[in-house]
Structure formats: structure tokens, C-alpha cells
Design an enzyme around this catalytic site. Structure first.
Site, PDB file in Angstrom:
ATOM      1  N   ARG A  69     -48.403  29.257  -8.263  1.00 53.04           N
ATOM      2  CA  ARG A  69     -47.624  30.275  -7.542  1.00 53.04           C
ATOM      3  C   ARG A  69     -48.011  31.673  -8.021  1.00 53.04           C
ATOM      4  O   ARG A  69     -48.076  32.613  -7.237  1.00 53.04           O
ATOM      5  CB  ARG A  69     -46.122  30.023  -7.743  1.00 53.04           C
ATOM      6  CG  ARG A  69     -45.664  28.745  -7.054  1.00 53.04           C
ATOM      7  CD  ARG A  69     -44.172  28.516  -7.248  1.00 53.04           C
ATOM      8  NE  ARG A  69     -43.371  29.549  -6.631  1.00 53.04           N
ATOM      9  CZ  ARG A  69     -42.086  29.778  -6.940  1.00 53.04           C
ATOM     10  NH1 ARG A  69     -41.484  29.040  -7.855  1.00 53.04           N
ATOM     11  NH2 ARG A  69     -41.413  30.725  -6.336  1.00 53.04           N
ATOM     12  N   HIS A 123     -33.377  36.505 -10.396  1.00 52.58           N
ATOM     13  CA  HIS A 123     -33.856  35.174 -10.794  1.00 52.58           C
ATOM     14  C   HIS A 123     -35.097  35.230 -11.680  1.00 52.58           C
ATOM     15  O   HIS A 123     -35.765  34.222 -11.866  1.00 52.58           O
ATOM     16  CB  HIS A 123     -34.127  34.319  -9.546  1.00 52.58           C
ATOM     17  CG  HIS A 123     -32.875  33.941  -8.802  1.00 52.58           C
ATOM     18  ND1 HIS A 123     -32.875  33.376  -7.544  1.00 52.58           N
ATOM     19  CD2 HIS A 123     -31.569  34.054  -9.147  1.00 52.58           C
ATOM     20  CE1 HIS A 123     -31.612  33.166  -7.157  1.00 52.58           C
ATOM     21  NE2 HIS A 123     -30.814  33.570  -8.107  1.00 52.58           N
ATOM     22  N   SER A 194     -31.422  32.761   2.837  1.00 53.37           N
ATOM     23  CA  SER A 194     -30.634  31.745   3.535  1.00 53.37           C
ATOM     24  C   SER A 194     -29.172  31.800   3.099  1.00 53.37           C
ATOM     25  O   SER A 194     -28.323  31.170   3.721  1.00 53.37           O
ATOM     26  CB  SER A 194     -31.227  30.357   3.289  1.00 53.37           C
ATOM     27  OG  SER A 194     -31.364  30.124   1.910  1.00 53.37           O
ATOM     28  N   PRO A 219     -34.584  36.309  10.998  1.00 55.37           N
ATOM     29  CA  PRO A 219     -34.886  35.778  12.329  1.00 55.37           C
ATOM     30  C   PRO A 219     -33.956  34.628  12.722  1.00 55.37           C
ATOM     31  O   PRO A 219     -33.811  34.314  13.904  1.00 55.37           O
ATOM     32  CB  PRO A 219     -36.332  35.273  12.224  1.00 55.37           C
ATOM     33  CG  PRO A 219     -36.813  35.600  10.860  1.00 55.37           C
ATOM     34  CD  PRO A 219     -35.691  36.161  10.047  1.00 55.37           C
ATOM     35  N   ASP A 220     -33.345  33.984  11.714  1.00 52.56           N
ATOM     36  CA  ASP A 220     -32.476  32.834  11.990  1.00 52.56           C
ATOM     37  C   ASP A 220     -31.047  33.113  11.548  1.00 52.56           C
ATOM     38  O   ASP A 220     -30.816  33.890  10.618  1.00 52.56           O
ATOM     39  CB  ASP A 220     -32.964  31.586  11.233  1.00 52.56           C
ATOM     40  CG  ASP A 220     -34.298  31.097  11.747  1.00 52.56           C
ATOM     41  OD1 ASP A 220     -34.522  31.190  12.964  1.00 52.56           O
ATOM     42  OD2 ASP A 220     -35.114  30.650  10.919  1.00 52.56           O
TER      43      ASP A 220
HETATM   44  P1  OAD Z   1     -34.940  30.488   1.408  1.00 51.70           P
HETATM   45  O1  OAD Z   1     -36.316  29.890   1.494  1.00 51.70           O
HETATM   46  O2  OAD Z   1     -33.767  29.603   1.204  1.00 51.70           O
HETATM   47  O3  OAD Z   1     -34.620  31.310   2.731  1.00 51.70           O
HETATM   48  C1  OAD Z   1     -35.535  32.200   3.285  1.00 51.70           C
HETATM   49  C2  OAD Z   1     -34.858  32.902   4.453  1.00 51.70           C
HETATM   50  O4  OAD Z   1     -35.787  33.844   4.968  1.00 51.70           O
HETATM   51  C3  OAD Z   1     -34.440  31.990   5.607  1.00 51.70           C
HETATM   52  O5  OAD Z   1     -33.098  32.279   5.969  1.00 51.70           O
HETATM   53  C4  OAD Z   1     -35.408  32.386   6.739  1.00 51.70           C
HETATM   54  O6  OAD Z   1     -34.775  32.319   8.011  1.00 51.70           O
HETATM   55  C5  OAD Z   1     -35.712  33.818   6.378  1.00 51.70           C
HETATM   56  N1  OAD Z   1     -37.002  34.330   6.857  1.00 51.70           N
HETATM   57  C6  OAD Z   1     -38.155  33.678   7.110  1.00 51.70           C
HETATM   58  N2  OAD Z   1     -39.130  34.523   7.485  1.00 51.70           N
HETATM   59  C7  OAD Z   1     -38.582  35.773   7.466  1.00 51.70           C
HETATM   60  C8  OAD Z   1     -39.079  37.084   7.736  1.00 51.70           C
HETATM   61  N3  OAD Z   1     -40.349  37.303   8.120  1.00 51.70           N
HETATM   62  N4  OAD Z   1     -38.223  38.131   7.598  1.00 51.70           N
HETATM   63  C9  OAD Z   1     -36.931  37.935   7.213  1.00 51.70           C
HETATM   64  N5  OAD Z   1     -36.419  36.722   6.940  1.00 51.70           N
HETATM   65  C10 OAD Z   1     -37.228  35.656   7.073  1.00 51.70           C
HETATM   66  O7  OAD Z   1     -35.035  31.601   0.274  1.00 51.70           O
HETATM   67  P2  OAD Z   1     -33.906  32.382  -0.521  1.00 51.70           P
HETATM   68  O8  OAD Z   1     -32.701  32.606   0.319  1.00 51.70           O
HETATM   69  O9  OAD Z   1     -34.574  33.531  -1.138  1.00 51.70           O
HETATM   70  O10 OAD Z   1     -33.461  30.215  -6.497  1.00 51.70           O
HETATM   71  O11 OAD Z   1     -33.552  31.358  -1.642  1.00 51.70           O
HETATM   72  C11 OAD Z   1     -32.625  31.774  -2.578  1.00 51.70           C
HETATM   73  C12 OAD Z   1     -32.864  31.104  -3.875  1.00 51.70           C
HETATM   74  O12 OAD Z   1     -32.860  29.707  -3.658  1.00 51.70           O
HETATM   75  C13 OAD Z   1     -34.223  31.356  -4.519  1.00 51.70           C
HETATM   76  O13 OAD Z   1     -34.238  32.527  -5.283  1.00 51.70           O
HETATM   77  C14 OAD Z   1     -34.374  30.165  -5.383  1.00 51.70           C
HETATM   78  C15 OAD Z   1     -33.945  29.140  -4.357  1.00 51.70           C
HETATM   79  O14 OAD Z   1     -33.531  27.952  -4.711  1.00 51.70           O
HETATM   80  C16 OAD Z   1     -33.915  29.973  -7.728  1.00 51.70           C
HETATM   81  O15 OAD Z   1     -35.085  29.792  -7.979  1.00 51.70           O
HETATM   82  C17 OAD Z   1     -32.846  29.995  -8.776  1.00 51.70           C
END
Ligand code: OAD
Length: 247
Positions: A69, A123, A194, A219-220
Site C-alpha cells: 500500500r 487513523h 461510508s 456519489p452514493d
Molecule cells: P470506505 O471504503 O468505507 O468508503 C468510501 C466512501 O467513498 C464510500 O461511501 C464511497 O461511496 C465513497 N466514494 C467513492 N468514490 C468517491 C469519490 N470519487 N468521491 C467521493 N466519494 C467517493 O472508506 P472510509 O469511509 O474512509 O479504518 O472508511 C473509514 C474507515 O474504515 C477507514 O479509515 C478504515 C476503515 O475500516 C481503519 O483503518 C481504522
């Protein structure tokens, strides 16, 4: 609330707090957290690699995953969404606070946190490692020179990824600063997350509780959508451009 109201609210806000998630880095070519398991890693769930248990069982495996990564992140560059957030910081100066759940360090590389506002990486950051013995934090060597696991330059101890893993506590000072900033914010932006991982996802409610406006860019639809003031169904860069350029 409609888009014009959201633009006006952002333009008028003195204090702005922003929470970002993996979606902000998607346009830099970094897969979102829940889409990240590809190829060799497809048989692992992120929870089975990003946890103290996984590291205890097989540190070499966990380091190999993070090293991969790390290589991907260093080959990527910040995108227009990261850049628009640096512009928003220049406009709001010390009224700007950015809390990110991303560990890719791209907000810092774009320049967030250097124009009077603050950047907090809730994080952790996968471009650094932390000594398991003395707590020393160091940047990883350049990807081409890096063979995990890194060894602490101060005490010779083994170093671990400088990440808050599942089941671990967020750094208290960072979380408190974020909670204060969201409580004080006139407008909060929730971008590309999300909204399922707490306590970060709960920051939006600090703003709402004090009567502030919370705008989502994604977007969602997400778990948070029904509770927020307004949602823009756009990518991070398009949504920020729509909010900032019309304002
Ligand atoms: P997720 O992978 O859960 O969610 C990503 C979000 O980004 C989703 O809601 C998508 O709809 C949205 N998305 C995708 N493409 C996009 C774009 N071009 N512009 C805007 N939004 C877009 O990731 P996180 O919410 O960041 O925790 O996850 C939160 C935490 O859960 C992470 O930090 C990690 C994970 O488990 C730890 O590592 C502790």
C-alpha cells in the site's frame, strides 16, 4: 436545503470542519478501503490484516500488505479534491479544520494544515512507522529502499505500521481536537466516507447538535445521509468545485 443554500452557508461560514474518507483519494487511483482487496490479497478481509491480532500472529504478512500500500500511495499524487481543500483552508485560515480517516498522507502532501488551519490524521499514516519498544515515529525509507520490518534508529526495537488498527483507540488529543472543531463549526463537510466507522463518523453530530450545517459529498447514499442537512451526489472534486465556485 438546496445547492444554492449550501454554497451560501459555506461561503458565509467562519469556521469549517471537514471529515474525509477513502473516497477523496479514489480520484488519485487509490482504491477505497472496502474495494482495496484485490489480486493476492483478495482472500483477506481488511479487518484480518489491520488489527493487533493479525500483527501478533504474522507480522511479516501485515508488513508485506502495508509495504504494498505504501508503494501504491507514493506512486500516486494528490488530486483536485485535495487541492480544493487546501484552497478552502487559505480562505478560512485558522477557521479551517480537516480530520481525515485516510492513512495515505495525501492531504499533507497537498499542503493541508500549512495555511493557518489544522490537519489531523485520525487513523495514522502509512508512510511512517512506530517503534514497538520506545514509541519513536519515523518516516519509512523510499519505497525502492524499503525492506520491512523497519528497525528503530533510537533503540533498535522492531517498528510497526503507524496506524490505528481495528480494536485500537484513536489518539485522544487528535480526537478531542476534532470533536471541538466540529462542535464549533458553522459548516461541516463529510466527504468520501461510508460513515460506518466510529468515533470519526459521529463528528457530524457534534456540528448538528450545536445548530451547524452538515453537507455530505459522496456519489452514493451513506448511513449518515438521512441525518445530514444536505447531500451532493458527486465525486469529491466535482462536489467541492460545485460548492466552492458557486459560493
Ligand atoms: P470506505 O471504503 O468505507 O468508503 C468510501 C466512501 O467513498 C464510500 O461511501 C464511497 O461511496 C465513497 N466514494 C467513492 N468514490 C468517491 C469519490 N470519487 N468521491 C467521493 N466519494 C467517493 O472508506 P472510509 O469511509 O474512509 O479504518 O472508511 C473509514 C474507515 O474504515 C477507514 O479509515 C478504515 C476503515 O475500516 C481503519 O483503518 C481504522
Amino acid at each position: 436545503m438546496n445547492l444554492a443554500d449550501a454554497c451560501d452557508a459555506l461561503a458565509a461560514a467562519r469556521r469549517v470542519a471537514v471529515l474525509t474518507g477513502a473516497g477523496v483519494s479514489a480520484e488519485s487511483g487509490i482504491p477505497t478501503f472496502r474495494d482495496a482487496q484485490q489480486g493476492l490479497w483478495a482472500r483477506f478481509r481488511p479487518e484480518d490484516l489491520a488489527s493487533p491480532d493479525a500483527y501478533f500472529r504474522d507480522p511479516a504478512l501485515v508488513w508485506e500488505w502495508y509495504a504494498g500500500r505504501y508503494r501504491d500511495v507514493m506512486a500516486a499524487t494528490p488530486n483536485a479534491g485535495h487541492d480544493l481543500l487546501t484552497r478552502l483552508e487559505r480562505e478560512k485560515e485558522d477557521g479551517f479544520f480537516l480530520a481525515t480517516q485516510n492513512v495515505d498522507g495525501l492531504h499533507a502532501r497537498a499542503g493541508s494544515g500549512t495555511a493557518g488551519g489544522r490537519l489531523v490524521e485520525l487513523h495514522g499514516n502509512l508512510t511512517t512507522a512506530r517503534c514497538e519498544v520506545c514509541g519513536q515515529v519515523d518516516a519509512l525509507p523510499a519505497p525502492q529502499d524499503f525492506t520491512p520490518p523497519p528497525v528503530c534508529a533510537v533503540c533498535g526495537g522492531r517498528m510497526r505500521p503507524n496506524i490505528v488498527w481495528f480494536g485500537e483507540f484513536l489518539p485522544e488529543a487528535a480526537l478531542e481536537a476534532a470533536a471541538d472543531a466540529f462542535a464549533a463549526a458553522d459548516v461541516a463537510l463529510i466527504i468520501g466516507t461510508s460513515g460506518v466507522v466510529y468515533p470519526a463518523a459521529g463528528l457530524a453530530f457534534e456540528t448538528l447538535r450545536r445548530g451547524g450545517t452538515v453537507i455530505e459529498i459522496n456519489p452514493d447514499q451513506t448511513e449518515l445521509t438521512p441525518r445530514l442537512s444536505f447531500s451532493l451526489r458527486e465525486t469529491a472534486s466535482a462536489g467541492l468545485a460545485a460548492l466552492m465556485d458557486a459560493g
